[in-house]
Scaffold this motif. Sequence first.
Motif, short mmCIF file in Angstrom:
data_model
loop_
_atom_site.label_atom_id
_atom_site.label_comp_id
_atom_site.label_asym_id
_atom_site.label_seq_id
_atom_site.Cartn_x
_atom_site.Cartn_y
_atom_site.Cartn_z
N GLY A 92 10.57 -22.85 106.87
CA GLY A 92 10.11 -23.22 107.90
C GLY A 92 10.65 -23.96 109.19
N GLN A 93 12.00 -23.86 108.75
CA GLN A 93 12.75 -24.84 109.60
C GLN A 93 12.85 -24.19 111.07
N ALA A 94 12.39 -24.59 112.06
CA ALA A 94 12.64 -23.80 113.36
C ALA A 94 13.94 -23.73 113.86
N GLU A 95 14.49 -25.04 113.95
CA GLU A 95 15.97 -25.03 114.60
C GLU A 95 17.05 -25.62 113.72
N MET A 96 18.10 -25.31 113.85
CA MET A 96 19.30 -25.72 113.23
C MET A 96 20.12 -26.60 113.92
N THR A 97 20.87 -27.57 113.37
CA THR A 97 22.17 -28.06 114.16
C THR A 97 23.35 -27.24 113.83
N ASP B 125 18.88 -17.09 117.22
CA ASP B 125 20.59 -17.21 117.02
C ASP B 125 20.87 -16.96 115.66
N ARG B 126 20.00 -17.20 114.77
CA ARG B 126 20.51 -16.88 113.44
C ARG B 126 20.45 -15.23 113.08
N VAL B 127 19.51 -14.67 113.83
CA VAL B 127 19.66 -13.09 113.83
C VAL B 127 20.82 -12.49 114.53
N ARG B 128 21.32 -13.13 115.62
CA ARG B 128 22.40 -12.61 116.17
C ARG B 128 23.54 -13.14 115.64
N MET B 129 23.63 -14.14 114.92
CA MET B 129 24.89 -14.77 114.14
C MET B 129 24.97 -13.71 113.11
N GLU B 130 24.23 -13.22 112.27
CA GLU B 130 24.11 -12.50 111.21
C GLU B 130 24.79 -10.93 111.74
N MET B 131 24.31 -10.48 113.03
CA MET B 131 24.81 -9.29 113.64
C MET B 131 26.22 -9.49 113.80
#
Length: 151
Positions: free
Chosen positions: A29-34, A73-79
């Motif tokens: 459930g963490q919406a944002e990450m540092t 951003d996480r989805v894009r990072m995985e891509m």
Amino acid sequence: MSRMSSLNYATSGASGAPEGEANVAPEAGQAEMTISQMSRLYGVSLRTLRFYEDRGLIKPRREGNARYYRGADRVRMEMILRGKKLGFTLTEINDLIGGKGANETPDLEEQLQPQQIVNQIGHLERQREEIDSAIERLRATHSRLSQGAAA
């Protein structure tokens, strides 16, 4: 590693996390990450994340000097990481994931056109030939030098 298993490896676990570990945020459930959390999650340096931001590949929310990475951003990072494993340049990856549909389809390979796949296979095969040739030359040089040192 067989060709099929290497393809599966390239498409799963783009973060380099050990097999069986999910590629999810540390806390559910963490919406944002540092930036530090992103760095650890994906096994990349802070400098890499900043570079990807400068290139427009990811766009974290900025609050002063702090960067906050959202799910998109996480989805894009995985891509990005999948694209790199498949041998694409950052420019090519940016072209592939630049569209608005990129966040809806996190599978980079689904966005490839058949001709792009054929071109990339050809490029990687040429690179493999160049690497094999370089290895062969280095082995021959090493052998020659080792024989000269033994004499």
